[in-house]
Design an enzyme around this catalytic site. Sequence first.
Site, PDB file in Angstrom:
ATOM      1  N   GLY A  14       0.834  -1.193   0.000  1.00  0.00           N
ATOM      2  CA  GLY A  14       0.000   0.000   0.000  1.00  0.00           C
ATOM      3  C   GLY A  14       0.872   1.247   0.000  1.00  0.00           C
ATOM      4  O   GLY A  14       1.987   1.251  -0.528  1.00  0.00           O
ATOM      5  N   GLY A  17       4.085   0.449   2.408  1.00  0.00           N
ATOM      6  CA  GLY A  17       4.862  -0.697   1.916  1.00  0.00           C
ATOM      7  C   GLY A  17       5.320  -0.514   0.487  1.00  0.00           C
ATOM      8  O   GLY A  17       6.436  -0.916   0.124  1.00  0.00           O
ATOM      9  N   LYS A 181       3.485   9.367  18.926  1.00  0.00           N
ATOM     10  CA  LYS A 181       2.850   9.102  17.624  1.00  0.00           C
ATOM     11  C   LYS A 181       1.418   8.597  17.847  1.00  0.00           C
ATOM     12  O   LYS A 181       0.491   9.000  17.140  1.00  0.00           O
ATOM     13  CB  LYS A 181       3.692   8.074  16.848  1.00  0.00           C
ATOM     14  CG  LYS A 181       3.121   7.694  15.482  1.00  0.00           C
ATOM     15  CD  LYS A 181       3.462   8.718  14.420  1.00  0.00           C
ATOM     16  CE  LYS A 181       2.601   8.648  13.169  1.00  0.00           C
ATOM     17  NZ  LYS A 181       2.797   7.522  12.297  1.00  0.00           N
ATOM     18  N   SER A 251      -5.621   8.401   7.628  1.00  0.00           N
ATOM     19  CA  SER A 251      -5.784   7.038   7.135  1.00  0.00           C
ATOM     20  C   SER A 251      -7.203   6.526   7.440  1.00  0.00           C
ATOM     21  O   SER A 251      -7.871   5.944   6.590  1.00  0.00           O
ATOM     22  CB  SER A 251      -4.681   6.240   7.802  1.00  0.00           C
ATOM     23  OG  SER A 251      -5.007   4.943   7.988  1.00  0.00           O
TER      24      SER A 251
HETATM   25  N1  NAP Z   1      -0.091   5.973   4.736  1.00  0.00           N
HETATM   26  C1  NAP Z   1       0.586   6.721   5.581  1.00  0.00           C
HETATM   27  O1  NAP Z   1       0.964   7.856   5.253  1.00  0.00           O
HETATM   28  C2  NAP Z   1       0.964   6.186   6.938  1.00  0.00           C
HETATM   29  C3  NAP Z   1       1.813   6.965   7.734  1.00  0.00           C
HETATM   30  C4  NAP Z   1       2.266   6.435   8.951  1.00  0.00           C
HETATM   31  C5  NAP Z   1       1.869   5.176   9.353  1.00  0.00           C
HETATM   32  N2  NAP Z   1       1.030   4.460   8.553  1.00  0.00           N
HETATM   33  C6  NAP Z   1       0.674   3.101   9.008  1.00  0.00           C
HETATM   34  O2  NAP Z   1       1.325   2.182   8.131  1.00  0.00           O
HETATM   35  C7  NAP Z   1       0.557   0.967   8.055  1.00  0.00           C
HETATM   36  C8  NAP Z   1       0.268   0.681   6.585  1.00  0.00           C
HETATM   37  O3  NAP Z   1      -0.570   1.728   6.124  1.00  0.00           O
HETATM   38  P1  NAP Z   1      -0.826   2.028   4.576  1.00  0.00           P
HETATM   39  O4  NAP Z   1      -1.314   3.422   4.512  1.00  0.00           O
HETATM   40  O5  NAP Z   1       0.336   1.626   3.769  1.00  0.00           O
HETATM   41  O6  NAP Z   1      -2.043   1.030   4.300  1.00  0.00           O
HETATM   42  P2  NAP Z   1      -2.686   0.659   2.884  1.00  0.00           P
HETATM   43  O7  NAP Z   1      -2.361   1.691   1.862  1.00  0.00           O
HETATM   44  O8  NAP Z   1      -4.105   0.316   3.179  1.00  0.00           O
HETATM   45  O9  NAP Z   1      -1.893  -0.659   2.473  1.00  0.00           O
HETATM   46  C9  NAP Z   1      -2.018  -1.861   3.145  1.00  0.00           C
HETATM   47  C10 NAP Z   1      -1.624  -2.945   2.160  1.00  0.00           C
HETATM   48  O10 NAP Z   1      -1.654  -4.198   2.842  1.00  0.00           O
HETATM   49  C11 NAP Z   1      -2.149  -5.157   1.924  1.00  0.00           C
HETATM   50  N3  NAP Z   1      -2.615  -6.332   2.633  1.00  0.00           N
HETATM   51  C12 NAP Z   1      -3.587  -6.427   3.557  1.00  0.00           C
HETATM   52  N4  NAP Z   1      -3.700  -7.697   3.984  1.00  0.00           N
HETATM   53  C13 NAP Z   1      -2.778  -8.404   3.286  1.00  0.00           C
HETATM   54  C14 NAP Z   1      -2.413  -9.773   3.271  1.00  0.00           C
HETATM   55  N5  NAP Z   1      -3.026 -10.669   4.048  1.00  0.00           N
HETATM   56  N6  NAP Z   1      -1.427 -10.186   2.432  1.00  0.00           N
HETATM   57  C15 NAP Z   1      -0.792  -9.288   1.627  1.00  0.00           C
HETATM   58  N7  NAP Z   1      -1.096  -7.974   1.605  1.00  0.00           N
HETATM   59  C16 NAP Z   1      -2.081  -7.541   2.432  1.00  0.00           C
HETATM   60  C17 NAP Z   1      -3.247  -4.415   1.196  1.00  0.00           C
HETATM   61  O11 NAP Z   1      -3.538  -5.121   0.016  1.00  0.00           O
HETATM   62  P3  NAP Z   1      -4.857  -4.857  -0.863  1.00  0.00           P
HETATM   63  O12 NAP Z   1      -4.508  -3.685  -1.709  1.00  0.00           O
HETATM   64  O13 NAP Z   1      -4.988  -6.126  -1.620  1.00  0.00           O
HETATM   65  O14 NAP Z   1      -5.967  -4.584   0.099  1.00  0.00           O
HETATM   66  C18 NAP Z   1      -2.568  -3.079   0.969  1.00  0.00           C
HETATM   67  O15 NAP Z   1      -1.781  -3.113  -0.207  1.00  0.00           O
HETATM   68  C19 NAP Z   1      -0.700   1.214   8.892  1.00  0.00           C
HETATM   69  O16 NAP Z   1      -0.511   0.714  10.181  1.00  0.00           O
HETATM   70  C20 NAP Z   1      -0.802   2.742   8.935  1.00  0.00           C
HETATM   71  O17 NAP Z   1      -1.503   3.229  10.060  1.00  0.00           O
HETATM   72  C21 NAP Z   1       0.565   4.927   7.360  1.00  0.00           C
END
Ligand code: NAP
Length: 300
Positions: A14, A17, A181, A251
Amino acid sequence: MNDYKATVAVIGLGGIGGVAAASLCHGGCHEVVACGRRPLDRLRLERPEGEVEVPIRTLTDPQDASPVDWVLLVTKAQDTASAAPWLERLCGPATRVAVMQNGIDHAARVKPFIGEAIVVPTIVYYNGERIAPDHVRIRHIGDNDMLAPDTEDGRAFAALFENVPISVGLSADFTTLAWRKLMINVVVNPITALTRLRQGVLQHTDIRNLTRQILDEAVAVARADGADLKDDEAERMAQFIGGFPEDAGSSMYFDTLAGRPLESRALTGALVEIGSRHGIPTPVNTSLLALTNAVSDANG
Ligand SMILES: NC(=O)c1ccc[n+]([C@@H]2O[C@H](COP(=O)([O-])OP(=O)(O)OC[C@H]3O[C@@H](n4cnc5c(N)ncnc54)[C@H](OP(=O)(O)O)[C@@H]3O)[C@@H](O)[C@H]2O)c1
């Protein structure tokens, strides 16, 4: 210059990642494999230094995975259990699992799924946005893009990103910074999700009062949990949060609008649970948890 070449598996492509995987692939110093739910052969990464497109090896079936030096676990916290088949295949006793998720209880969250592998908790500060499944963008927010504990494992995590324009800081007081955080998360996420309004809502007088109540409870729990927070922490944090850009979402806000489950249990839920463990009442956060859990479960 570090010549260490590690095998790295990234679970979850996502916003966060995808940026980490693309950056490590572009750095070219490690053997990176992405573990996702759809095949991809390239990732486009937008960053301040310019856009790059990198080839990436992806796996979509955990049966094709084998143990690696590093797993970067970058699903939303509530999806950790669904990543268990990946973790089972990727983790050996020498594997380090960097948990790149929000929340406070990283080790407890992943331990049931990783056998003897080592947990490395991290704090992610950069903003990662998934524009399309094969297209992500990074915005640098603070002095560091990520933070890890100043331990041998934390230093090894920082070394992974040594040749990559993602900065990893180290802290001897990781607990305090993780709580700071979390304090931001337990204010911004529930309020924007429940009001379905961007962060401008935090300027509203009544919401400022609510922010302060959330933070007063959070500081009491964090201190009981070992965070080194001063008496004026809640006030200073409220001021800091009040200065966030009005047009920014969160988020949980985006997940609410998209009808996806929320990270409520890993954020506000962790605060309430730790408060209860220490006998500290958290009525405001408990109410917000009930509301966000209800939204999450309706979406789920
Ligand atoms: N985004 C930010 O700016 C930010 C900043 C600081 C912290 N965070 C934290 O970082 C973490 C990740 O956030 P994000 O924003 O990157 O989330 P995201 O964009 O929703 O991405 C999550 C990813 O995980 C995948 N996923 C879920 N279950 C899975 C599984 N069983 N096997 C393989 N892949 C799987 C999803 O795939 P699908 O696409 O198939 O659903 C999606 O690609 C969270 O804890 C968030 O709070 C985010």
